[in-house]
Enzyme design. Structure first.
Site, short mmCIF file in Angstrom:
data_model
loop_
_atom_site.label_atom_id
_atom_site.label_comp_id
_atom_site.label_asym_id
_atom_site.label_seq_id
_atom_site.Cartn_x
_atom_site.Cartn_y
_atom_site.Cartn_z
N SER A 182 -24.69 -44.77 -22.93
CA SER A 182 -25.44 -43.51 -22.79
C SER A 182 -24.62 -42.25 -22.67
O SER A 182 -25.17 -41.16 -22.69
CB SER A 182 -26.36 -43.60 -21.58
OG SER A 182 -27.51 -44.30 -21.93
N LYS A 192 -26.99 -34.41 -15.56
CA LYS A 192 -28.07 -35.29 -15.99
C LYS A 192 -29.04 -35.52 -14.83
O LYS A 192 -28.60 -35.69 -13.68
CB LYS A 192 -27.47 -36.63 -16.46
CG LYS A 192 -28.47 -37.60 -17.08
CD LYS A 192 -27.78 -38.90 -17.52
CE LYS A 192 -28.71 -39.87 -18.21
NZ LYS A 192 -28.03 -41.15 -18.59
N SER A 213 -28.87 -42.45 -23.46
CA SER A 213 -29.94 -41.79 -22.75
C SER A 213 -29.59 -40.39 -22.26
O SER A 213 -30.48 -39.62 -21.93
CB SER A 213 -30.35 -42.63 -21.54
OG SER A 213 -29.29 -42.73 -20.61
#
Ligand code: GLN
Length: 482
Positions: free
Chosen positions: A171, A72, A147
């Protein structure tokens, strides 16, 4: 079988038997990404050149030797961009490895790509990315969750064997649920956040996205543990998370929280989760009802604490030290104002303003301090429940993936996407989402996630409970047609 379909464990067998090389594994991913990522848009960037250099010398006997991992865009990998999908960090190159990355590398893993996310991890759909939205591989008219939507989507679409994400209020678990993969949020303090760009420091944790529970355990073995560079990481011993996986469920008690099986949940999600609970019963677990009476306050408390902490953490993005800098400014104040005006997206601005407000004098006691008190009550709910049960079982998300754009104009509705995941972060406990079925919507199959919540530092048991279910179902084996 197509190489990219493998789990980490499956890939390792091939690598160790020398049936394939780490370079071939990377090339297979490169091809898969070239053929599907235009439709999924899960990656912000890839660095196959650097990855190839690591792959050439990879020692496949190491715990993750030769295994490529997607990261990420909120975790620093030395020499790679780290932008948090924000315009304010465009062009920023990480000067060092986060501790989790250093650990992955010394275990032989190969970080090779940056996955898309909501800007600074604020959101539940990846639509807040300052670069582009990511699309759900099961239905590209829908969001992948957020997210860490990029990490979930690339694992689900077999564009990665596994990925790292971060979870502040859901997330990792929520996008894992909506994309049909495994996502684990470890307990607060289990994993070092050194090198993770901070959103809300009392809530953030790094964790894995994988195709199987065993793979999550393999990654946890490498990234867990105390790090002197993160004073919030704790020294609890790190067990071998794979050791208990094949134990049975004899004597295991699972709690169904009354407050999580409520009206308003999508009926197909509710049914799939109830079926999973029945399945657990047939596997030998005892099911009892538990109560988490302060659940209704979790979302409100979270949006006070998370925004307060974010407003402090994001003050460092001022155009002086990192990334974007406004040009032609009048003076220093103008410099700060214009840089932040140009660099931050609307959701990030909204949170900074909210957070600054709840911390301001006169409101601090009424909002922030009160939220901290309710947070304690929420944590106490879990402590009490765990006196009686080994883990809690509930939905991860109240509904399957929604349509792109459907919630963009309604932040409050978007905030409710995390209604079942946020409390775990407030309480500091661990949680995992695993595939437990599919909803059928507009002729498409959309994954449903089952959430298991465990006691602090009880990841080994949580993984065992998840693994037993996974091994007796085949939800996790189904792949999207993309
Ligand atoms: N969706 C939640 C938020 O917008 C949680 C995000 C996260 O866990 N990073 O803050």
């Amino acid at each position: 079988m197509e190489l990219t379909l493998f789990s980490i464990s499956g890939l390792q067998e091939k690598l160790r038997a020398k049936e394939i090389s780490p370079i071939e594994a990377l090339q297979a991913l490169e091809q898969r990404i070239a053929s599907v990522d235009e439709r999924v848009q899960g990656y912000l960037s890839r660095d196959f050149e650097a990855a190839m250099a690591l792959a050439k010398n990879a020692d496949v006997s190491l715990p993750l030797g030769g295994v490529p991992i997607a990261i990420k865009d909120v975790i620093n990998v030395q020499g790679e961009p780290c932008t948090c999908a924000s315009k304010i960090l465009r062009g920023y190159i990480a000067p060092y490895d986060a501790t989790v990355i250093a650990r992955l590398k010394s275990a032989g893993a190969i970080p090779f790509g940056r996955t898309n996310m909501d800007e600074f991890a604020m959101g539940s759909s990846t639509e807040n990315s300052g670069v582009k939205p990511t699309l759900n591989p099961w239905d590209t008219t829908r969001i992948p969750g957020g997210s860490s939507g990029g990490s979930a989507a690339v694992v689900a679409a077999d564009e990665a064997f596994a990925a790292l994400g971060s979870d502040t209020g859901g997330s990792i678990r929520q996008p894992a649920a909506l994309c049909g993969c495994v996502g684990l949020k470890p307990s607060y303090g289990r994993i070092s956040r050194f090198g993770l760009v901070a959103f809300a420091s009392s809530l953030d944790q790094i964790g894995p996205f994988t195709k199987t529970v065993r793979d999550a355990a393999l990654l946890m073995n490498v990234i867990s543990g105390r790090d002197p560079q993160d004073s919030t990481s704790l020294g609890e011993p790190v067990p071998d998370y794979t050791a208990k996986l094949n134990d049975d469920l004899k004597g295991v008690k699972l709690g169904m929280p009354r407050e999580y099986f409520i009206e308003g949940i999508d009926p197909q999600v509710d049914q799939a989760v109830r079926d999973a609970v029945k399945h657990y019963e047939s596997l030998g677990a005892e099911i009892v009802e538990v109560s988490l009476p302060h659940t209704e306050h979790a979302v409100g408390v979270y949006y006070i604490i998370a925004t307060a902490e974010a407003s402090a953490n994001l003050a460092r993005f001022d155009g002086v030290r990192y990334g974007h800098r406004a040009s032609g400014v009048k003076d220093l104040l103008d410099h700060y104002g214009r840089t932040r005006e140009e660099g931050f997206g609307p959701e990030v601005k909204r949170r900074i303003i909210l957070g600054t407000y709840v911390l301001s004098s006169g409101y601090y006691d009424a909002y922030y301090l009160r939220a901290q008190k309710v947070r304690t009550l929420i944590r106490d709910d879990f402590t009490r429940a765990f006196e009686n049960v080994d883990a809690i079982v509930c939905p991860t998300s109240p509904e399957p993936a929604f349509k792109i754009g459907e919630r963009s104009d309604d932040p409050l509705k978007m905030y409710l996407a995390d209604i079942f995941t946020i409390a775990a972060n407030l309480a500091g406990i661990c949680g995992i989402s695993i595939p437990c079925g599919f909803a059928s919507v507009d002729g498409k199959k959309l994954p449903i996630g089952l959430q298991l919540l465990g006691k602090p530092f009880d990841e080994a048991n949580l993984l065992k409970i998840a693994h037993v279910y996974e091994q007796s179902t085949d939800w996790h084996k189904q792949r999207p047609e993309i």
